[in-house]
Motif scaffolding. Structure first.
Motif, PDB file in Angstrom:
ATOM      1  N   GLU A   4      90.558 -44.725 -50.369  1.00 13.98           N
ATOM      2  CA  GLU A   4      92.015 -44.706 -50.282  1.00 13.98           C
ATOM      3  C   GLU A   4      92.550 -45.999 -49.682  1.00 13.98           C
ATOM      4  N   THR A   5      91.685 -46.791 -49.068  1.00 14.36           N
ATOM      5  CA  THR A   5      92.145 -48.034 -48.447  1.00 14.36           C
ATOM      6  C   THR A   5      91.879 -49.248 -49.325  1.00 14.36           C
ATOM      7  N   GLU A   6      91.253 -49.039 -50.474  1.00 13.71           N
ATOM      8  CA  GLU A   6      90.957 -50.145 -51.365  1.00 13.71           C
ATOM      9  C   GLU A   6      92.181 -50.494 -52.197  1.00 13.71           C
ATOM     10  N   PRO A   7      92.226 -51.707 -52.753  1.00 15.08           N
ATOM     11  CA  PRO A   7      93.342 -52.089 -53.618  1.00 15.08           C
ATOM     12  C   PRO A   7      93.463 -51.143 -54.802  1.00 15.08           C
ATOM     13  N   LEU A   8      94.665 -51.061 -55.383  1.00 15.04           N
ATOM     14  CA  LEU A   8      94.908 -50.161 -56.502  1.00 15.04           C
ATOM     15  C   LEU A   8      94.039 -50.541 -57.693  1.00 15.04           C
ATOM     16  N   ARG A   9      93.316 -49.533 -58.207  1.00 14.39           N
ATOM     17  CA  ARG A   9      92.504 -49.746 -59.390  1.00 14.39           C
ATOM     18  C   ARG A   9      92.636 -48.514 -60.261  1.00 14.39           C
ATOM     19  N   PRO A  10      93.768 -48.375 -60.993  1.00 10.47           N
ATOM     20  CA  PRO A  10      93.973 -47.207 -61.841  1.00 10.47           C
ATOM     21  C   PRO A  10      92.800 -47.040 -62.782  1.00 10.47           C
ATOM     22  N   PRO A  11      92.358 -45.792 -63.099  1.00  6.76           N
ATOM     23  CA  PRO A  11      92.964 -44.556 -62.594  1.00  6.76           C
ATOM     24  C   PRO A  11      92.301 -44.025 -61.328  1.00  6.76           C
ATOM     25  N   GLN A  12      91.379 -44.784 -60.696  1.00  7.05           N
ATOM     26  CA  GLN A  12      90.661 -44.276 -59.534  1.00  7.05           C
ATOM     27  C   GLN A  12      91.568 -44.106 -58.298  1.00  7.05           C
ATOM     28  N   SER A  13      92.556 -44.941 -58.148  1.00  2.00           N
ATOM     29  CA  SER A  13      93.357 -44.930 -56.934  1.00  2.00           C
ATOM     30  C   SER A  13      94.281 -43.726 -56.867  1.00  2.00           C
ATOM     31  N   ARG A  14      94.101 -42.899 -55.835  1.00  2.00           N
ATOM     32  CA  ARG A  14      94.994 -41.768 -55.629  1.00  2.00           C
ATOM     33  C   ARG A  14      96.370 -42.231 -55.175  1.00  2.00           C
ATOM     34  N   THR A  15      96.438 -43.370 -54.490  1.00  2.00           N
ATOM     35  CA  THR A  15      97.737 -43.901 -54.082  1.00  2.00           C
ATOM     36  C   THR A  15      98.575 -44.267 -55.302  1.00  2.00           C
ATOM     37  N   TYR A  17      98.341 -43.006 -58.238  1.00  2.00           N
ATOM     38  CA  TYR A  17      98.726 -41.743 -58.865  1.00  2.00           C
ATOM     39  C   TYR A  17      99.954 -41.154 -58.176  1.00  2.00           C
ATOM     40  N   VAL A  18      99.957 -41.163 -56.850  1.00  2.00           N
ATOM     41  CA  VAL A  18     101.088 -40.605 -56.097  1.00  2.00           C
ATOM     42  C   VAL A  18     102.345 -41.437 -56.322  1.00  2.00           C
ATOM     43  N   VAL A  19     102.202 -42.754 -56.377  1.00  2.00           N
ATOM     44  CA  VAL A  19     103.355 -43.617 -56.642  1.00  2.00           C
ATOM     45  C   VAL A  19     104.010 -43.243 -57.967  1.00  2.00           C
ATOM     46  N   GLU A  20     103.189 -43.050 -59.002  1.00  2.00           N
ATOM     47  CA  GLU A  20     103.738 -42.704 -60.311  1.00  2.00           C
ATOM     48  C   GLU A  20     104.412 -41.338 -60.284  1.00  2.00           C
ATOM     49  N   ARG A  21     103.794 -40.378 -59.617  1.00  2.00           N
ATOM     50  CA  ARG A  21     104.398 -39.042 -59.519  1.00  2.00           C
ATOM     51  C   ARG A  21     105.709 -39.087 -58.747  1.00  2.00           C
ATOM     52  N   LEU A  22     105.748 -39.871 -57.671  1.00  2.00           N
ATOM     53  CA  LEU A  22     106.971 -40.004 -56.888  1.00  2.00           C
ATOM     54  C   LEU A  22     108.080 -40.652 -57.716  1.00  2.00           C
ATOM     55  N   LYS A  23     107.747 -41.675 -58.468  1.00  2.00           N
ATOM     56  CA  LYS A  23     108.743 -42.323 -59.314  1.00  2.00           C
ATOM     57  C   LYS A  23     109.321 -41.340 -60.323  1.00  2.00           C
ATOM     58  N   GLU A  24     108.463 -40.507 -60.901  1.00  2.00           N
ATOM     59  CA  GLU A  24     108.927 -39.508 -61.858  1.00  2.00           C
ATOM     60  C   GLU A  24     109.849 -38.500 -61.186  1.00  2.00           C
ATOM     61  N   ASP A  25     109.457 -38.032 -60.006  1.00  2.00           N
ATOM     62  CA  ASP A  25     110.269 -37.042 -59.294  1.00  2.00           C
ATOM     63  C   ASP A  25     111.603 -37.629 -58.853  1.00  2.00           C
ATOM     64  N   LYS A  44     100.486 -31.465 -51.042  1.00  2.00           N
ATOM     65  CA  LYS A  44     100.130 -30.197 -51.682  1.00  2.00           C
ATOM     66  C   LYS A  44     100.576 -30.183 -53.134  1.00  2.00           C
ATOM     67  N   ARG A  45     101.778 -30.717 -53.409  1.00  2.00           N
ATOM     68  CA  ARG A  45     102.304 -30.727 -54.774  1.00  2.00           C
ATOM     69  C   ARG A  45     101.436 -31.572 -55.696  1.00  2.00           C
ATOM     70  N   TYR A  46     100.953 -32.715 -55.178  1.00  2.00           N
ATOM     71  CA  TYR A  46     100.196 -33.639 -56.015  1.00  2.00           C
ATOM     72  C   TYR A  46      98.694 -33.420 -55.934  1.00  2.00           C
ATOM     73  N   GLY A  47      98.258 -32.517 -55.062  1.00  2.00           N
ATOM     74  CA  GLY A  47      96.837 -32.216 -54.964  1.00  2.00           C
ATOM     75  C   GLY A  47      96.016 -33.323 -54.342  1.00  2.00           C
ATOM     76  N   VAL A  48      96.599 -34.009 -53.329  1.00  2.00           N
ATOM     77  CA  VAL A  48      95.883 -35.089 -52.646  1.00  2.00           C
ATOM     78  C   VAL A  48      96.006 -34.883 -51.147  1.00  2.00           C
ATOM     79  N   SER A  49      95.313 -35.728 -50.377  1.00  2.00           N
ATOM     80  CA  SER A  49      95.436 -35.689 -48.929  1.00  2.00           C
ATOM     81  C   SER A  49      96.705 -36.440 -48.507  1.00  2.00           C
ATOM     82  N   PRO A  50      97.135 -36.306 -47.260  1.00  2.00           N
ATOM     83  CA  PRO A  50      98.343 -37.012 -46.811  1.00  2.00           C
ATOM     84  C   PRO A  50      98.227 -38.532 -46.841  1.00  2.00           C
ATOM     85  N   THR A  51      97.001 -39.063 -46.766  1.00  2.00           N
ATOM     86  CA  THR A  51      96.848 -40.520 -46.697  1.00  2.00           C
ATOM     87  C   THR A  51      97.424 -41.256 -47.909  1.00  2.00           C
TER      88      THR A  51
END
Length: 230
Positions: A4-15, A17-25, A44-51
């Motif tokens: 979770e602390t590594e640079p964004l590397r779609p689709p592995q990065s959960r961060t 994924y959350v950014v895209e879901r937040l933009k949609e919402d 809970k909504r996105y199925g990830v940890s708080p980090t």
């Protein structure tokens, strides 16, 4: 699995994924301006940890869509009316250019996708779908068009759309007819391969949206954030 602390590397990065879901919402109005964003609820909504949620909120804060207030946490930022007008002017220029580029690079499969989104919006409007649903379908149509230009263009336009998350959509019965007429004209130019005209019509379409917001108190931006700095 990427850390979770590594640079964004779609689709592995959960961060990412959350950014895209937040933009949609944000774009769909599921998270309203001024509403406090609870990290645990989003996790809970996105199925990830708080980090990754926390990291995604920080990224959106730097983009200007989210703001942090002492003792309140994160909330959605809405611009003041004058700043909203400025943003719409930027969008009109950028989205007109994106549409022109899209027509220049159009493929049969790309046109088919655009037609599909156009039909979906028209059918929803005819069936009396909610303004929120029409707004969501409108966004899908716009970005299906822009997707025919380039990923770089789409990324930039997503940023502009995320910067302004109004509490009220303009896709109401009163305004949806004019907006739909704009779409019909844009689609006609796209089908004919007239890139210049399609771009000009898209630019005017965005400016129409700006005028609607400026002139109609029921959909006018009501925020106090006037800066455009990230």
């Amino acid at each position: 699995m990427a850390s979770e602390t590594e640079p964004l590397r779609p689709p592995q990065s959960r961060t990412a994924y959350v950014v895209e879901r937040l933009k949609e919402d944000l774009a769909n109005g599921l998270i309203q301006p001024g509403e406090t964003i609870k990290q645990t609820v989003l996790a809970k909504r996105y199925g990830v940890s708080p980090t990754p949620v926390r990291e995604a909120l920080r990224m959106l804060e730097s983009d200007g869509a989210i703001t942090y207030l002492p003792h309140r946490g994160a909330s959605v930022r809405e611009m003041a009316p004058d700043a909203a007008v400025d943003l719409y002017r930027m969008r009109a220029s950028a989205e007109g250019t994106a549409t022109e580029m899209a027509v220049e690079r159009m493929t049969p499969s790309g046109l088919a996708l655009i037609e599909e989104q156009h039909v979906a919006l028209n059918k929803a409007r005819e069936k009396g779908a909610s303004s929120a649903k029409l707004s969501q379908l409108n966004r899908s149509l716009h970005f299906t068009i822009y997707a025919q230009s380039s990923p770089l263009v789409v990324e930039y336009l997503e940023l502009l759309w995320t910067r302004f998350t109004p509490s009220t959509t303009i896709w109401t019965g009163e305004h949806s007819g004019d907006l739909n007429d704009d779409h019909e004209a844009i689609m006609d130019a796209i089908r004919k391969g007239d890139a210049k005209r399609a771009g000009a019509l898209m630019s005017e379409h965005i400016l129409r949206a700006s005028r609607i917001r400026a002139q109609d108190p029921s959909v006018r931006a009501e925020g106090t954030h006037t800066d455009m700095e990230t």
